[in-house]
Motif scaffolding. Structure first.
Motif, short mmCIF file in Angstrom:
data_model
loop_
_atom_site.label_atom_id
_atom_site.label_comp_id
_atom_site.label_asym_id
_atom_site.label_seq_id
_atom_site.Cartn_x
_atom_site.Cartn_y
_atom_site.Cartn_z
N ASN A 181 17.55 55.23 50.50
CA ASN A 181 16.82 56.45 50.15
C ASN A 181 17.12 56.97 48.74
OD1 ASN A 181 15.75 56.54 52.82
ND2 ASN A 181 17.65 57.50 53.51
N GLY A 182 17.35 56.06 47.81
CA GLY A 182 17.58 56.48 46.44
C GLY A 182 18.96 57.04 46.17
N LEU A 183 19.94 56.64 46.98
CA LEU A 183 21.32 57.09 46.82
C LEU A 183 22.13 56.01 46.10
CD1 LEU A 183 23.64 59.09 47.44
CD2 LEU A 183 23.93 57.90 49.64
N TYR A 184 22.89 56.42 45.08
CA TYR A 184 23.69 55.48 44.29
C TYR A 184 25.07 56.08 44.04
CZ TYR A 184 18.98 53.77 43.09
OH TYR A 184 17.69 53.32 43.13
N CYS A 185 26.01 55.22 43.64
CA CYS A 185 27.31 55.71 43.17
C CYS A 185 27.71 54.94 41.92
CB CYS A 185 28.39 55.59 44.24
SG CYS A 185 28.85 53.90 44.69
N ALA A 186 28.37 55.63 41.02
CA ALA A 186 28.86 55.03 39.77
C ALA A 186 30.33 55.35 39.61
CB ALA A 186 28.07 55.57 38.58
N GLY A 187 31.11 54.31 39.33
CA GLY A 187 32.52 54.51 39.05
C GLY A 187 33.41 54.64 40.26
N LEU A 188 32.96 54.19 41.43
CA LEU A 188 33.78 54.30 42.64
C LEU A 188 34.34 52.96 43.11
CD1 LEU A 188 31.80 56.87 44.82
CD2 LEU A 188 33.69 57.28 43.23
N ALA A 189 34.13 51.90 42.35
CA ALA A 189 34.56 50.57 42.79
C ALA A 189 35.96 50.22 42.30
CB ALA A 189 33.57 49.52 42.32
N GLN A 190 36.65 51.16 41.64
CA GLN A 190 38.01 50.94 41.14
C GLN A 190 38.05 49.75 40.18
OE1 GLN A 190 39.87 50.68 45.13
NE2 GLN A 190 40.86 52.62 44.68
N MET A 191 37.02 49.65 39.33
CA MET A 191 36.93 48.56 38.36
C MET A 191 36.99 49.06 36.92
SD MET A 191 36.82 45.89 40.27
CE MET A 191 36.33 44.58 39.15
N GLY A 192 37.48 50.28 36.73
CA GLY A 192 37.70 50.78 35.39
C GLY A 192 36.41 51.04 34.63
N LEU A 193 36.55 51.17 33.31
CA LEU A 193 35.41 51.48 32.46
C LEU A 193 34.38 50.36 32.44
CD1 LEU A 193 37.33 53.21 29.53
CD2 LEU A 193 35.83 54.31 31.20
N ALA A 194 34.84 49.12 32.53
CA ALA A 194 33.90 47.99 32.57
C ALA A 194 33.05 48.07 33.84
CB ALA A 194 34.66 46.67 32.51
N LYS B 3 51.63 38.42 47.29
CA LYS B 3 51.29 37.02 47.56
C LYS B 3 50.19 36.53 46.63
CE LYS B 3 49.51 34.06 51.29
NZ LYS B 3 49.09 34.04 52.73
N PHE B 4 49.22 37.40 46.32
CA PHE B 4 48.09 37.01 45.48
C PHE B 4 48.29 37.47 44.05
CE2 PHE B 4 46.34 37.55 49.80
CZ PHE B 4 45.91 36.24 50.03
N GLY B 5 47.57 36.84 43.14
CA GLY B 5 47.71 37.13 41.72
C GLY B 5 47.09 38.46 41.32
N PRO B 6 47.41 38.96 40.11
CA PRO B 6 46.99 40.30 39.69
C PRO B 6 45.48 40.48 39.55
CG PRO B 6 47.98 39.08 37.86
CD PRO B 6 48.24 38.30 39.09
N LEU B 7 44.77 39.46 39.06
CA LEU B 7 43.32 39.61 38.89
C LEU B 7 42.59 39.53 40.22
CD1 LEU B 7 42.68 37.58 35.61
CD2 LEU B 7 43.01 40.04 35.89
N LEU B 8 43.08 38.68 41.14
CA LEU B 8 42.47 38.59 42.46
C LEU B 8 42.66 39.89 43.22
CD1 LEU B 8 40.99 36.94 44.60
CD2 LEU B 8 43.21 36.06 45.37
N ILE B 9 43.85 40.47 43.15
CA ILE B 9 44.12 41.75 43.81
C ILE B 9 43.22 42.84 43.24
CG2 ILE B 9 45.83 43.60 44.05
CD1 ILE B 9 47.95 41.45 44.41
N LYS B 10 43.05 42.85 41.92
CA LYS B 10 42.19 43.85 41.30
C LYS B 10 40.75 43.70 41.78
CE LYS B 10 40.89 47.02 38.34
NZ LYS B 10 41.20 48.43 38.55
N SER B 11 40.27 42.47 41.88
CA SER B 11 38.88 42.25 42.28
C SER B 11 38.64 42.61 43.75
CB SER B 11 38.48 40.79 42.04
OG SER B 11 39.18 39.91 42.90
N LYS B 12 39.68 42.43 44.60
CA LYS B 12 39.52 42.68 46.03
C LYS B 12 39.83 44.12 46.43
CE LYS B 12 40.30 38.05 47.94
NZ LYS B 12 39.02 38.05 48.70
N THR B 13 40.81 44.75 45.77
CA THR B 13 41.27 46.06 46.21
C THR B 13 41.13 47.16 45.17
OG1 THR B 13 43.56 45.79 45.44
CG2 THR B 13 43.01 44.88 47.61
#
Length: 365
Positions: A332-345, A250-260
């Motif tokens: 408490n100083g906890l972070y995550c990198a690369g888990l948002a499913q947003m690729g290399l950018a 139902k939704f466009g490709p960039l919107l789906i990428k940003s949401k899911t």
């Protein structure tokens, strides 16, 4: 690991390497550990031969180091690995390989993270900040299908697929319609195999150039307008794919990428009901004989196995609780990198945010 390490980075894939580079530029002491015997093991040892980055190189550069001017628009796997090696050398990143984090827990009294690691021996360490960069692709995900254990042919995950050479003339079922599944199915079909692919949900099919055009336009136009244009262009190129069992969401490709975090498929069968020997039964009573099955069904995170109190940041699946762009920081100083499913950018943005936030925290003390 050293005692009283300032920052511990878990994982030496692209996310961990970029975080280490950003910390290095700010002169923040850190240690980066990796359970495998090399950096970016997914790219080096678990990627198929024909793999290329699916987005143009301008959207896939790592922070503070560009590709060479003669690099192709869509970077092949081997060239990307070479780029990572040059990145490691440029920033003097020194991962501790074959080092597995057995457990990590925040100590409320001492206000630090306490970790247990194993390599040749078991060691412990304290550190002020923890960066989870072990990826959403830690373990292969193969769905439970009734009768799969009775299938006499080869059954592999896409991480073990290298090329079509051993499948010529065979009937091969590819389960999963993401980029990996589609590309593997195409690779098989182009070299003499009879390939079929399971499409289990609506999806967008785009060319690489259409997506490159859209990602450039989104800087200047609203997302919904760009999506409408991309869908129109895709319809012109591919016509109606519903006759092949592929239905657009139902939704466009960039919107789906940003949401899911789900990408459009870049250049068909229903759900599998059960398997009886070499016969795969599909919903709708269609039965087909196959010689091999390739599961391009993604991965799952294993972070929650070793991270004992990370619920300020991650959900039960080991993925961020918050949506991008607020997903990268917990308590408490906890972070995550690369888990948002947003690729290399997305990895680049996470690493910069984490390094800057740690720097600010250290300056304020």
């Amino acid at each position: 690991m050293e005692v009283e390490t300032v920052v511990l980075i878990v994982g030496a894939g692209p996310a961990g390497l970029v975080t280490a580079a950003c910390l290095t530029r700010l002169s923040i002491p850190h240690v980066i550990v990796e359970r495998e015997d090399c950096s970016a093991s997914l790219w080096r040892t678990r990627a198929y031969d024909r793999l290329k980055l699916h987005l143009a190189k301008e959207f896939c550069e790592l922070p503070h180091m560009s590709y060479t001017p003669d690099a192709p628009t869509y970077i092949p796997k081997d060239q990307f690995v070479k780029y990572l090696d040059e990145y490691i050398e440029h920033f003097d990143i020194k991962p501790k390989y074959r080092t597995t984090i057995e457990s990590c827990k925040y100590d409320e009294e001492r206000k630090c993270w306490f970790g247990v690691a194993s390599d040749m021996a078991t060691s412990t360490a304290e550190f002020r900040f923890l960066v989870v960069a072990s990826g959403e692709n830690s373990a292969e995900n193969i769905p439970v299908i009734p009768g799969l254990d009775s299938f006499p042919g080869e059954v592999i995950h896409s991480t073990r697929y290298k090329s079509e050479k051993t499948y010529s003339g065979k009937n091969v079922l590819v389960v999963g319609c993401g980029n990996s599944g589609m590309e593997i199915a195409y690779d098989l079909a182009s070299h003499g195999a009879n390939s079929s692919i399971v499409v289990r949900s609506p999806l967008h099919v785009m060319t690489k150039e259409i997506m490159r055009f859209g990602m450039t336009l989104v800087k200047y136009m609203p997302l919904n307008m760009v999506d409408a244009l991309l869908v129109m262009m895709s319809n012109f190129v591919f016509s109606d794919l519903s006759r092949h069992g592929i239905v657009r969401p139902k939704f466009g490709p960039l919107l789906i990428k940003s949401k899911t975090g789900r990408s459009a498929v870049i250049d068909v069968l229903g759900n599998i009901s059960k398997i009886k020997g070499d016969i795969v039964e599909f919903e709708g009573t269609k039965n087909i004989k196959f010689d091999a099955i390739v599961f391009a069904t993604g991965y799952r995170s294993t972070t929650n196995i070793w991270l004992k109190n990370g619920d300020s940041l991650l959900n039960d699946d080991g993925l961020p609780k918050k949506r991008c762009p607020n997903h990268w920081k917990g308590a408490n100083g906890l972070y995550c990198a690369g888990l948002a499913q947003m690729g290399l950018a997305g990895i680049a943005m996470d690493a910069k945010n984490i390094a800057n936030n740690i720097f600010s925290s250290m300056e304020s003390r």
